[in-house]
Scaffold this active site. Structure first.
Site, short mmCIF file in Angstrom:
data_model
loop_
_atom_site.label_atom_id
_atom_site.label_comp_id
_atom_site.label_asym_id
_atom_site.label_seq_id
_atom_site.Cartn_x
_atom_site.Cartn_y
_atom_site.Cartn_z
N GLU A 39 46.59 50.69 33.44
CA GLU A 39 46.19 49.83 32.31
C GLU A 39 45.81 50.74 31.14
OE1 GLU A 39 43.21 46.03 31.53
OE2 GLU A 39 43.54 46.81 33.54
N GLU A 49 33.05 49.05 36.73
CA GLU A 49 33.57 47.93 35.95
C GLU A 49 32.81 46.64 36.24
OE1 GLU A 49 37.88 45.81 35.01
OE2 GLU A 49 37.65 47.05 36.80
#
Length: 898
Positions: A482, A754
């Site tokens: 990503e 995260e």
């Protein structure tokens, strides 16, 4: 009084500055308390030997209050070095000895619009065909594909990097030589076998649809009289490699544009890229940011007899701009914490979740295929846990032939990892292993330490999360497939980032790409542009185009950022308002992520969206006021009031309860000033209730914890501290049970996770589709550490004035913080023993400061061992809400209260 830390366009001696009227700035220093610089005399010359006596280019005398002047002399010549110095004169300095001049510094211009004597070239397609790999590597994804997969890329293979070369003959050693380079892709240049520069991943990542950076290198010392060889290895990089869930996002063929200018004995030679350049195989079989690399080593390295002529490509018609931010460099090297060997395999634990690669120095590795695989964490069985990498193969391979010493190191790729597995080592081969840490080489500006191991580790994790994700863009994660510059992540984290490093040039460049990402005037989700999610937007994500420029203005006092940003701010507000005439943001919310990755409670998306609508309207008004746009200010202040009224009518009851009744709903409303004063106390109590006495459907959640996601986590502790609940804020800061920062630290975290539940007992790892262990957004609590724990609170843009207001609490008894602002260095250190508090403060010269000693009103306070009433430079003593308040100027102060 003296000027130090001279900077040009915020950079230290920039080479290749493409700014016609650069800003020259400095910090004033003086050992005396309370001195204030009044005027600054600046002199610019073409040679340092002329200074300070002669300014053969330009000179000026200007007010010194903001520590900056803009060059306003003759037009600057391209590829020319300019030297400058500054002398400060203080207020009331008549009759004193003249101040001394600063040490001269310099900047060197870039091309300044000069046409390139070069053409875009590329290697023939046949030369860069995907390599046939004999053994070892695999391109198979290591984890599940994201549900947002934009292309079927399972059969795609990266093109082989080529080496483009040019031979040149010089009649004499150069007096000066400059190499201007850029690429569609990534380049690494060498002259006569010596690498040019020390930056990685040049020319950097910008929105290649509209612009690309170029670099200027001083290569005088690399060239010699006689034969010389210039070679440039060209790799796909962000331009033509794997990026997020796509490939070849901006183009298919990497391309090079280069121009070498050499001056010798009055003669000038200019050599640009053209059809005279030759192309050959490089030692790289592939080099991809996401997949990793493969390199031929030793006798497998390609010979230089299979050459092809370079092909000239059409001009892409995009802007070429000089680099105006520090590049990615090697910023640290780590030794492994542990190394274990089993057969031909090494298991390496670096002891730190890092971004970069392993370097292997080894001997006697003839005829080996050596592979390096990376992972952030270990699985329950002790193996590398790689499912969360998704499609990021994240492997480096070295195909070695020939005995001897070898240094194995990848190029044009990086990995996010703590653990690595090295396979294929021959018997008796024991490599020396080094972790090479890379990041944008931004000057460090903040240091914070305490007597709490947990808080110190939290600050460490925040710093390493920022370091690992500030790599050409403020990315969300450095390890999986990503690595995008997601806007909400940096929107919430920017206040923390500004403490840790000087991020203004880095984020200013990102903001320009963010404004360019959408062609319809809207702000998108990330930058630089990648067409992975189409033309989408989202509250809080898109609002970064308004809020990040304001954060930078608050910290650095740079009005130019607001001048550049305001038109797009106004356009964005017009778009949101036009779609929502009732002033509740219920239409055109796009992806509508909400309070991303909150646990146990979900804040209604329209509450989040309308809160951000109000906040962006307010910040647009304040930005307009800062640069004198009064009409825009009035219009948006009125809109701000109207949106707040709509918010209260739709979402807030007469008892101060907000629809959704979540921690984040109250944190947003309090932090953004959305509530009428009469409802603030009730809303605070609702927030306290949600923290201490929540009703939740999950047995995992314990009272006294935060469950906010990205948008609430940085606002909750300040909201509690500002409204009388400091100890509760400290309790949340120091929690060690799930969900908390301490929980992740006790599970071995060395960066910010995260999500709160990246791993939990019983359930194990979260969904591998989205489970990074290096993702800075939840580290936005770092702003609380500097502003509240250490007490460094700016009260005017660019730290022209500050309030030093430490707020001791929790288990902490000692705190030391340092911040190198644009005005100079601030320090705030406190120690408490029982009811006694010692506070040591350093204020830069020329800064007006207020110091607040908590709970000291009515007590005995001394400064440097004398009563405050007799202390030099201390004035305006008063008691306020139990605190003792005073005003001071620049200097060092040692205060003791009992």
């Amino acid at each position: 009084m003296r000027a130090e830390r001279l900077r040009t366009e915020h950079l230290d001696r920039p080479l290749g500055l493409d700014v016609p009227r650069p800003r020259l700035s400095w910090c004033a220093t003086d050992e005396r308390r309370g001195s204030v610089p009044e005027t600054a005399e600046v002199r610019v010359a073409t040679d340092p030997s002329l200074l300070p006596a002669t300014a053969d280019v330009w000179s000026c005398t200007a007010p010194a209050d903001n520590g900056t002047v803009r060059y306003d002399g003759p037009d600057l010549e391209p590829l020319t070095r300019y030297w400058w110095t500054v002398r400060l004169d203080e207020a009331g300095g008549e009759g004193r000895e003249p101040a001394s001049w600063s040490e001269p510094t310099w900047w060197e211009t870039a091309r300044m619009g000069r046409p390139w004597e070069a053409e875009w070239i590329s290697a023939p397609v046949s030369l860069t065909a995907p390599a046939d790999i004999p053994a070892g590597p695999s391109f198979e994804p290591v984890g599940p594909a994201p549900h947002l997969q934009a292309q079927d890329i399972t059969a795609w293979r990266p093109r082989r990097p080529a080496r483009l070369t040019r031979e040149l003959e010089l009649g004499a050693a150069p007096q000066s030589a400059r190499l201007c380079l850029t690429a569609l892709g990534l380049y690494e240049a060498r002259i006569n076998g010596v690498r040019v520069g020390d930056a990685h991943f040049t020319p950097g990542w910008t929105d290649y649809r509209s612009r690309v950076q170029y670099q200027v290198h001083d290569v005088t010392g690399l060239l010699a009289a006689g034969a010389n060889r210039l070679e440039v290895t060209l790799a796909p990089g962000w331009y033509a490699g794997r990026l997020a869930w796509q490939v070849e996002v901006y183009g298919e063929r990497p391309a090079l544009l280069a121009e070498l200018t050499v001056d010798t004995d009055g003669d000038r030679v200019v050599i640009g890229t053209d059809s005279a350049w030759q192309c050959e195989h490089s030692d790289l079989l592939w080099a991809d940011l996401i997949l990793g690399t493969a390199t031929d080593v030793g006798s497998r390295a390609p010979a230089r007899n299979d050459r092809h002529r370079a092909e000239i490509l059409a001009d892409p018609g995009i802007e070429l701009l000089g680099t105006a931010t520090p590049p990615v460099r090697t910023v640290e090297e780590l030794r492994p914490a542990t190394i274990e060997r089993s057969g031909d395999t090494l298991r390496v634990d670096m002891g730190q979740n890092m971004v970069g690669w392993l370097r292997l120095d080894l001997a006697h590795a003839a005829d080996a295929a050596i592979g390096v695989r990376h992972a952030e964490v270990l699985d329950d069985d002790g193996s590398l846990y790689r499912d969360n990498l998704r499609g990021a193969v994240s492997e480096d391979w070295y195909l070695v032939e020939g005995d001897g010493q070898h240094t194995l190191e990848p190029r044009f790729s990086f990995h996010g990892f703590r653990y690595a597995e090295v396979t294929g080592l021959p018997a008796g081969c024991e490599p020396e292993v080094t972790g090479v840490v890379v990041s944008q080489d931004l000057p460090r500006t903040g240091w914070l330490s305490t007597d709490s191991d947990l808080v110190d580790q939290l600050q460490h994790n925040i710093e390493w999360g920022q370091r690992g994700n500030f790599l050409e863009a403020p990315t969300d994660c450095p390890q999986r497939d990503e690595r995008l510059g997601w806007a909400a992540d940096i929107q919430v984290f920017a206040p923390t980032a500004c403490w840790n490093a000087d991020v203004r040039t880095f984020l200013a460049r990102w903001l320009e790409d963010f404004r360019r990402a959408r062609r319809d005037g809207r702000f998108g989700l990330y930058a630089p542009h990648v067409d992975a999610l189409g033309e989408m937007q989202a509250p809080a994500w898109s609002d970064a185009g308004v809020l990040v420029p304001w954060t930078l203005f608050e910290r650095y006092g740079d009005e130019q950022l607001l001048v550049e940003a305001l038109p797009s701010m106004v356009r964005w507000i017009e778009i949101v308002r036009g779609a929502n005439p009732d002033l509740l943001w219920t239409n055109e919310r796009g992806m509508d992520f909400g309070d991303w990755l909150a646990v146990f409670e979900e804040t209604p998306a329209d509450v989040v969206a309308t809160a951000y609508f109000a906040r962006s309207a307010e910040i647009t008004a304040r930005s307009a006021a800062a640069i004198g746009e009064r009409q825009v200010e009035r219009e948006h202040l009125s809109l701000w009031e109207d949106v707040k009224n709509a918010f209260n009518e739709a979402y807030v009851t007469s008892s101060g309860r907000i629809v959704g009744h979540t921690q984040t709903a109250y944190a947003l409303a309090l932090a953004f000033g959305l509530l009428p004063p009469r409802l603030v106390p009730a809303a605070v109590e609702h927030l306290v209730e949600r923290v201490t006495r929540p009703r939740t459907v999950s047995s995992e959640f314990r009272p006294g914890h935060l469950c906010c996601g990205f948008l609430g986590i940085g606002l909750a502790l300040p909201a509690l501290a500002d409204h009388g609940h400091l100890e509760l804020a400290y309790r949340l800061l120091e929690n060690r049970s799930y969900p908390s920062w301490g929980f992740t630290i006790d599970k071995g975290a060395t960066t910010i996770w995260e999500r709160w539940d990246g791993w939990t007992p019983g359930r194990g790892f979260q969904d591998p589709l989205m489970n990074s262990f290096n993702h800075y957004a939840m580290g936005s609590v770092g702003d609380f550490l500097f502003r509240y724990v250490a007490g460094l609170q700016p009260t005017a843009p660019g730290f022209r004035s500050v309030s030093i207001r430490p707020q001791p609490g929790g288990s902490l008894n000692e705190v030391h913080a340092v911040y190198d602002s644009v005005r100079g260095r601030f320090e705030s250190s406190w120690k408490r023993q029982g009811e006694a508090l010692e506070l040591e403060v350093s204020i830069p010269t020329g800064v007006d400061a207020e110091i607040r000693i908590p709970g000291a009103a009515g007590g005995e306070v001394t400064e440097g061992g004398v009563a405050l009433s007799e202390a030099e430079g201390v004035s305006g003593l008063r008691a306020e809400r139990g605190d003792l308040v005073m005003r001071v100027g620049g200097g060092r102060y040692r205060l003791e209260s009992s």
